[in-house]
Motif scaffolding. Structure first.
Motif, PDB file in Angstrom:
ATOM      1  N   TRP A  11      -1.018  -2.896   5.922  1.00 34.56           N
ATOM      2  CA  TRP A  11      -0.937  -1.489   6.323  1.00 34.56           C
ATOM      3  C   TRP A  11       0.022  -0.725   5.438  1.00 34.56           C
ATOM      4  N   GLY A  12      -0.325   0.528   5.214  1.00 31.68           N
ATOM      5  CA  GLY A  12       0.603   1.438   4.554  1.00 31.68           C
ATOM      6  C   GLY A  12       1.557   2.039   5.560  1.00 31.68           C
ATOM      7  N   GLN A  13       2.462   2.866   5.070  1.00 30.67           N
ATOM      8  CA  GLN A  13       3.502   3.423   5.931  1.00 30.67           C
ATOM      9  C   GLN A  13       3.043   4.667   6.679  1.00 30.67           C
ATOM     10  N   GLY A  14       1.919   5.219   6.268  1.00 32.59           N
ATOM     11  CA  GLY A  14       1.378   6.405   6.929  1.00 32.59           C
ATOM     12  C   GLY A  14       1.784   7.680   6.215  1.00 32.59           C
ATOM     13  N   THR A  15       0.899   8.642   6.277  1.00 35.98           N
ATOM     14  CA  THR A  15       1.175   9.961   5.705  1.00 35.98           C
ATOM     15  C   THR A  15       0.717  11.024   6.705  1.00 35.98           C
ATOM     16  N   GLN A  16       1.552  12.026   6.875  1.00 35.02           N
ATOM     17  CA  GLN A  16       1.284  13.047   7.897  1.00 35.02           C
ATOM     18  C   GLN A  16       0.317  14.103   7.373  1.00 35.02           C
ATOM     19  N   VAL A  17      -0.671  14.393   8.183  1.00 33.40           N
ATOM     20  CA  VAL A  17      -1.595  15.497   7.915  1.00 33.40           C
ATOM     21  C   VAL A  17      -1.489  16.463   9.085  1.00 33.40           C
ATOM     22  N   THR A  18      -1.188  17.697   8.779  1.00 29.61           N
ATOM     23  CA  THR A  18      -1.088  18.715   9.809  1.00 29.61           C
ATOM     24  C   THR A  18      -2.023  19.857   9.461  1.00 29.61           C
ATOM     25  N   VAL A  19      -2.916  20.163  10.388  1.00 29.79           N
ATOM     26  CA  VAL A  19      -3.866  21.255  10.192  1.00 29.79           C
ATOM     27  C   VAL A  19      -3.499  22.379  11.147  1.00 29.79           C
ATOM     28  N   SER A  20      -3.191  23.532  10.583  1.00 29.61           N
ATOM     29  CA  SER A  20      -2.783  24.669  11.402  1.00 29.61           C
ATOM     30  C   SER A  20      -3.952  25.625  11.581  1.00 29.61           C
ATOM     31  N   SER A  21      -3.898  26.359  12.665  1.00 28.34           N
ATOM     32  CA  SER A  21      -4.978  27.318  12.930  1.00 28.34           C
ATOM     33  C   SER A  21      -4.710  28.642  12.250  1.00 28.34           C
ATOM     34  N   LEU A  34       0.847  -1.185   0.000  1.00 25.88           N
ATOM     35  CA  LEU A  34       0.000   0.000   0.000  1.00 25.88           C
ATOM     36  C   LEU A  34       0.883   1.236   0.000  1.00 25.88           C
ATOM     37  N   VAL A  35       0.641   2.111  -0.942  1.00 27.56           N
ATOM     38  CA  VAL A  35       1.437   3.334  -1.056  1.00 27.56           C
ATOM     39  C   VAL A  35       0.512   4.533  -0.917  1.00 27.56           C
ATOM     40  N   GLU A  36       0.739   5.310   0.133  1.00 29.28           N
ATOM     41  CA  GLU A  36      -0.095   6.474   0.425  1.00 29.28           C
ATOM     42  C   GLU A  36       0.546   7.742  -0.110  1.00 29.28           C
ATOM     43  N   SER A  37      -0.295   8.705  -0.377  1.00 33.59           N
ATOM     44  CA  SER A  37       0.190  10.023  -0.778  1.00 33.59           C
ATOM     45  C   SER A  37      -0.892  11.046  -0.478  1.00 33.59           C
ATOM     46  N   GLY A  38      -0.487  12.321  -0.523  1.00 34.29           N
ATOM     47  CA  GLY A  38      -1.467  13.387  -0.388  1.00 34.29           C
ATOM     48  C   GLY A  38      -1.474  14.112   0.935  1.00 34.29           C
ATOM     49  N   GLY A  39      -0.705  13.651   1.892  1.00 33.09           N
ATOM     50  CA  GLY A  39      -0.661  14.360   3.165  1.00 33.09           C
ATOM     51  C   GLY A  39       0.074  15.685   3.031  1.00 33.09           C
ATOM     52  N   GLY A  40       0.005  16.470   4.090  1.00 34.65           N
ATOM     53  CA  GLY A  40       0.702  17.744   4.061  1.00 34.65           C
ATOM     54  C   GLY A  40       0.170  18.682   5.111  1.00 34.65           C
ATOM     55  N   LEU A  41       0.526  19.941   4.928  1.00 35.58           N
ATOM     56  CA  LEU A  41       0.129  21.003   5.848  1.00 35.58           C
ATOM     57  C   LEU A  41      -0.988  21.820   5.214  1.00 35.58           C
ATOM     58  N   VAL A  42      -2.038  22.037   5.978  1.00 41.23           N
ATOM     59  CA  VAL A  42      -3.174  22.798   5.471  1.00 41.23           C
ATOM     60  C   VAL A  42      -3.736  23.650   6.606  1.00 41.23           C
ATOM     61  N   GLN A  43      -4.318  24.765   6.254  1.00 43.37           N
ATOM     62  CA  GLN A  43      -4.931  25.615   7.261  1.00 43.37           C
ATOM     63  C   GLN A  43      -6.302  25.074   7.646  1.00 43.37           C
ATOM     64  N   ALA A  44      -6.694  25.363   8.859  1.00 45.33           N
ATOM     65  CA  ALA A  44      -8.025  24.964   9.312  1.00 45.33           C
ATOM     66  C   ALA A  44      -9.076  25.498   8.348  1.00 45.33           C
ATOM     67  N   GLY A  45     -10.038  24.644   8.040  1.00 50.92           N
ATOM     68  CA  GLY A  45     -11.065  24.991   7.074  1.00 50.92           C
ATOM     69  C   GLY A  45     -10.753  24.548   5.663  1.00 50.92           C
ATOM     70  N   GLY A  46      -9.518  24.156   5.446  1.00 51.27           N
ATOM     71  CA  GLY A  46      -9.099  23.730   4.120  1.00 51.27           C
ATOM     72  C   GLY A  46      -9.414  22.271   3.854  1.00 51.27           C
ATOM     73  N   SER A  47      -8.899  21.797   2.719  1.00 51.82           N
ATOM     74  CA  SER A  47      -9.172  20.426   2.273  1.00 51.82           C
ATOM     75  C   SER A  47      -7.888  19.737   1.863  1.00 51.82           C
ATOM     76  N   LEU A  48      -7.912  18.434   1.971  1.00 52.84           N
ATOM     77  CA  LEU A  48      -6.839  17.589   1.466  1.00 52.84           C
ATOM     78  C   LEU A  48      -7.465  16.314   0.923  1.00 52.84           C
ATOM     79  N   ARG A  49      -6.787  15.720  -0.050  1.00 54.76           N
ATOM     80  CA  ARG A  49      -7.218  14.422  -0.531  1.00 54.76           C
ATOM     81  C   ARG A  49      -6.059  13.446  -0.407  1.00 54.76           C
ATOM     82  N   LEU A  50      -6.292  12.398   0.341  1.00 50.36           N
ATOM     83  CA  LEU A  50      -5.304  11.337   0.479  1.00 50.36           C
ATOM     84  C   LEU A  50      -5.597  10.234  -0.534  1.00 50.36           C
ATOM     85  N   SER A  51      -4.532   9.618  -0.989  1.00 52.16           N
ATOM     86  CA  SER A  51      -4.654   8.488  -1.900  1.00 52.16           C
ATOM     87  C   SER A  51      -3.876   7.306  -1.342  1.00 52.16           C
ATOM     88  N   CYS A  52      -4.353   6.122  -1.665  1.00 47.44           N
ATOM     89  CA  CYS A  52      -3.647   4.910  -1.262  1.00 47.44           C
ATOM     90  C   CYS A  52      -3.814   3.896  -2.389  1.00 47.44           C
TER      91      CYS A  52
END
Length: 114
Positions: free
Chosen positions: A104-114, A4-22
């Protein structure tokens, strides 16, 4: 064995959107996501079967949408209206094979900032 290969994580501001893929290396019976907030236990987020049946953690219904492209063996997690508490490592998991096994995949970090 299923990779399983994940992608799409990252840093986003609160209220924003992200799309993860696996992307899975083979066909699967079901696939989904867990997440692990900092300092907390891993928690289930959502899942989808190969026939398209979806399930969500109650607290995330309405903001997160899971979908599956069977032709690509790829699952997507669309996350909208993100909150700081959505921060964490998101892990893809799959159930495949006979008898069914979890992968299981290796995990991808999602960080939501205020």
């Amino acid at each position: 064995q299923v990779q399983l290969v994940e992608s799409g994580g990252g840093l986003v501001q609160a209220g924003g959107s992200l799309r993860l893929s696996c992307a899975a290396s083979t066909s699967i019976n079901a696939i989904g996501w867990y997440r692990q907030p900092p300092g907390n236990k891993r928690e289930w987020v959502a899942s989808i079967t190969s026939s398209g049946t979806t399930n969500y953690a109650n607290s995330l219904k309405g903001r997160f949408t899971i979908s599956l492209d069977n032709a690509k063996n790829t699952v997507y997690l669309q996350m909208n209206s993100l909150k700081r508490e959505d921060t964490g490592v998101y892990y893809c998991y799959a159930i495949a094979g006979t008898p069914p096994q979890h992968y299981w995949g290796q995990g991808t970090q999602v960080t939501v900032s205020s």
